[in-house]
Design a protein around this motif. Structure first.
Motif, PDB file in Angstrom:
ATOM      1  N   VAL A  14       0.690  -2.920  -0.405  1.00 59.67           N
ATOM      2  CA  VAL A  14       0.249  -2.714  -1.784  1.00 59.67           C
ATOM      3  C   VAL A  14       1.473  -2.777  -2.683  1.00 59.67           C
ATOM      4  O   VAL A  14       2.428  -2.020  -2.495  1.00 59.67           O
ATOM      5  N   TYR A  15       1.448  -3.685  -3.636  1.00 60.32           N
ATOM      6  CA  TYR A  15       2.503  -3.802  -4.640  1.00 60.32           C
ATOM      7  C   TYR A  15       1.971  -3.142  -5.906  1.00 60.32           C
ATOM      8  O   TYR A  15       0.937  -3.558  -6.439  1.00 60.32           O
ATOM      9  N   SER A  16       2.661  -2.095  -6.375  1.00 60.71           N
ATOM     10  CA  SER A  16       2.193  -1.367  -7.549  1.00 60.71           C
ATOM     11  C   SER A  16       3.330  -1.211  -8.552  1.00 60.71           C
ATOM     12  O   SER A  16       4.501  -1.324  -8.209  1.00 60.71           O
ATOM     13  N   MET A  17       2.936  -0.944  -9.791  1.00 64.97           N
ATOM     14  CA  MET A  17       3.905  -0.775 -10.868  1.00 64.97           C
ATOM     15  C   MET A  17       3.834   0.643 -11.407  1.00 64.97           C
ATOM     16  O   MET A  17       2.751   1.159 -11.666  1.00 64.97           O
ATOM     17  N   ALA A  18       4.981   1.261 -11.567  1.00 64.22           N
ATOM     18  CA  ALA A  18       5.118   2.526 -12.295  1.00 64.22           C
ATOM     19  C   ALA A  18       6.319   2.289 -13.205  1.00 64.22           C
ATOM     20  O   ALA A  18       6.260   1.425 -14.059  1.00 64.22           O
ATOM     21  N   ASP A  19       7.404   2.997 -12.996  1.00 64.91           N
ATOM     22  CA  ASP A  19       8.634   2.692 -13.722  1.00 64.91           C
ATOM     23  C   ASP A  19       9.275   1.432 -13.152  1.00 64.91           C
ATOM     24  O   ASP A  19       9.917   0.672 -13.859  1.00 64.91           O
ATOM     25  N   THR A  20       9.093   1.241 -11.850  1.00 65.97           N
ATOM     26  CA  THR A  20       9.585   0.051 -11.150  1.00 65.97           C
ATOM     27  C   THR A  20       8.493  -0.413 -10.197  1.00 65.97           C
ATOM     28  O   THR A  20       7.529   0.299  -9.942  1.00 65.97           O
ATOM     29  N   GLU A  21       8.672  -1.620  -9.656  1.00 61.50           N
ATOM     30  CA  GLU A  21       7.698  -2.097  -8.683  1.00 61.50           C
ATOM     31  C   GLU A  21       7.939  -1.405  -7.346  1.00 61.50           C
ATOM     32  O   GLU A  21       9.066  -1.229  -6.925  1.00 61.50           O
ATOM     33  N   ILE A  50      -6.083   1.844  -9.831  1.00 65.77           N
ATOM     34  CA  ILE A  50      -6.243   0.395  -9.667  1.00 65.77           C
ATOM     35  C   ILE A  50      -5.540  -0.389 -10.774  1.00 65.77           C
ATOM     36  O   ILE A  50      -5.117  -1.527 -10.560  1.00 65.77           O
ATOM     37  N   VAL A  51      -5.360   0.220 -11.936  1.00 66.38           N
ATOM     38  CA  VAL A  51      -4.668  -0.442 -13.052  1.00 66.38           C
ATOM     39  C   VAL A  51      -3.204  -0.697 -12.708  1.00 66.38           C
ATOM     40  O   VAL A  51      -2.612  -1.661 -13.174  1.00 66.38           O
ATOM     41  N   ARG A  52      -2.625   0.135 -11.868  1.00 60.97           N
ATOM     42  CA  ARG A  52      -1.212   0.012 -11.489  1.00 60.97           C
ATOM     43  C   ARG A  52      -0.978  -0.953 -10.321  1.00 60.97           C
ATOM     44  O   ARG A  52       0.154  -1.285 -10.015  1.00 60.97           O
ATOM     45  N   VAL A  53      -2.038  -1.381  -9.662  1.00 63.83           N
ATOM     46  CA  VAL A  53      -1.905  -2.259  -8.501  1.00 63.83           C
ATOM     47  C   VAL A  53      -1.780  -3.702  -8.961  1.00 63.83           C
ATOM     48  O   VAL A  53      -2.616  -4.207  -9.707  1.00 63.83           O
ATOM     49  N   ARG A  54      -0.699  -4.350  -8.524  1.00 64.91           N
ATOM     50  CA  ARG A  54      -0.460  -5.743  -8.873  1.00 64.91           C
ATOM     51  C   ARG A  54      -0.960  -6.692  -7.796  1.00 64.91           C
ATOM     52  O   ARG A  54      -1.475  -7.762  -8.084  1.00 64.91           O
ATOM     53  N   LEU A  55      -0.827  -6.284  -6.526  1.00 66.69           N
ATOM     54  CA  LEU A  55      -1.178  -7.165  -5.421  1.00 66.69           C
ATOM     55  C   LEU A  55      -1.521  -6.338  -4.190  1.00 66.69           C
ATOM     56  O   LEU A  55      -0.850  -5.344  -3.907  1.00 66.69           O
ATOM     57  N   VAL A  56      -2.554  -6.742  -3.471  1.00 75.70           N
ATOM     58  CA  VAL A  56      -2.876  -6.185  -2.158  1.00 75.70           C
ATOM     59  C   VAL A  56      -2.837  -7.353  -1.193  1.00 75.70           C
ATOM     60  O   VAL A  56      -3.632  -8.285  -1.293  1.00 75.70           O
ATOM     61  N   LYS A  57      -1.877  -7.302  -0.275  1.00 73.51           N
ATOM     62  CA  LYS A  57      -1.640  -8.432   0.618  1.00 73.51           C
ATOM     63  C   LYS A  57      -1.934  -8.014   2.061  1.00 73.51           C
ATOM     64  O   LYS A  57      -1.325  -7.075   2.567  1.00 73.51           O
ATOM     65  N   PRO A  58      -2.873  -8.709   2.726  1.00 72.06           N
ATOM     66  CA  PRO A  58      -3.122  -8.398   4.142  1.00 72.06           C
ATOM     67  C   PRO A  58      -1.848  -8.584   4.958  1.00 72.06           C
ATOM     68  O   PRO A  58      -1.098  -9.537   4.742  1.00 72.06           O
ATOM     69  N   PHE A  59      -1.597  -7.672   5.867  1.00 68.84           N
ATOM     70  CA  PHE A  59      -0.390  -7.715   6.681  1.00 68.84           C
ATOM     71  C   PHE A  59      -0.478  -8.785   7.753  1.00 68.84           C
ATOM     72  O   PHE A  59       0.509  -9.391   8.100  1.00 68.84           O
ATOM     73  N   ASP A  60      -1.681  -9.020   8.266  1.00 66.12           N
ATOM     74  CA  ASP A  60      -1.855 -10.024   9.314  1.00 66.12           C
ATOM     75  C   ASP A  60      -3.044 -10.923   8.949  1.00 66.12           C
ATOM     76  O   ASP A  60      -3.953 -10.502   8.263  1.00 66.12           O
ATOM     77  N   PRO A  61      -3.029 -12.153   9.399  1.00 65.33           N
ATOM     78  CA  PRO A  61      -4.149 -13.049   9.096  1.00 65.33           C
ATOM     79  C   PRO A  61      -5.439 -12.567   9.747  1.00 65.33           C
ATOM     80  O   PRO A  61      -5.391 -11.978  10.824  1.00 65.33           O
ATOM     81  N   HIS A  62      -6.551 -12.810   9.080  1.00 70.49           N
ATOM     82  CA  HIS A  62      -7.842 -12.369   9.610  1.00 70.49           C
ATOM     83  C   HIS A  62      -8.677 -13.569   9.985  1.00 70.49           C
ATOM     84  O   HIS A  62      -8.807 -14.517   9.311  1.00 70.49           O
TER      85      HIS A  62
END
Length: 62
Positions: A14-21, A50-62
């Protein structure tokens, strides 16, 4: 949110934003229109607005 529902139970970054990424890795436990929840360890669970979430990236291919 149906795209995120497909990732519940999987390991994600999960890539999120607050003061920094930030990047957090864990098992996606829940996601709705307001909150995303990941379990990092047996004793550590993170909740993201959810407003702070920039990207949700699966760790492994499905």
């Amino acid at each position: 949110m149906s795209i995120l529902q497909e990732l519940v139970g999987r390991k994600v970054t999960v890539y999120s934003m607050a003061d920094t990424e930030r990047q957090d890795v864990g098992i996606l436990q829940a996601a709705d229109e307001h909150v995303l929840k990941i379990k990092k360890t047996e004793t550590e669970v993170l909740y993201f607005n959810i407003v702070r979430v920039r990207l949700v990236k699966p760790f492994d291919p499905h």
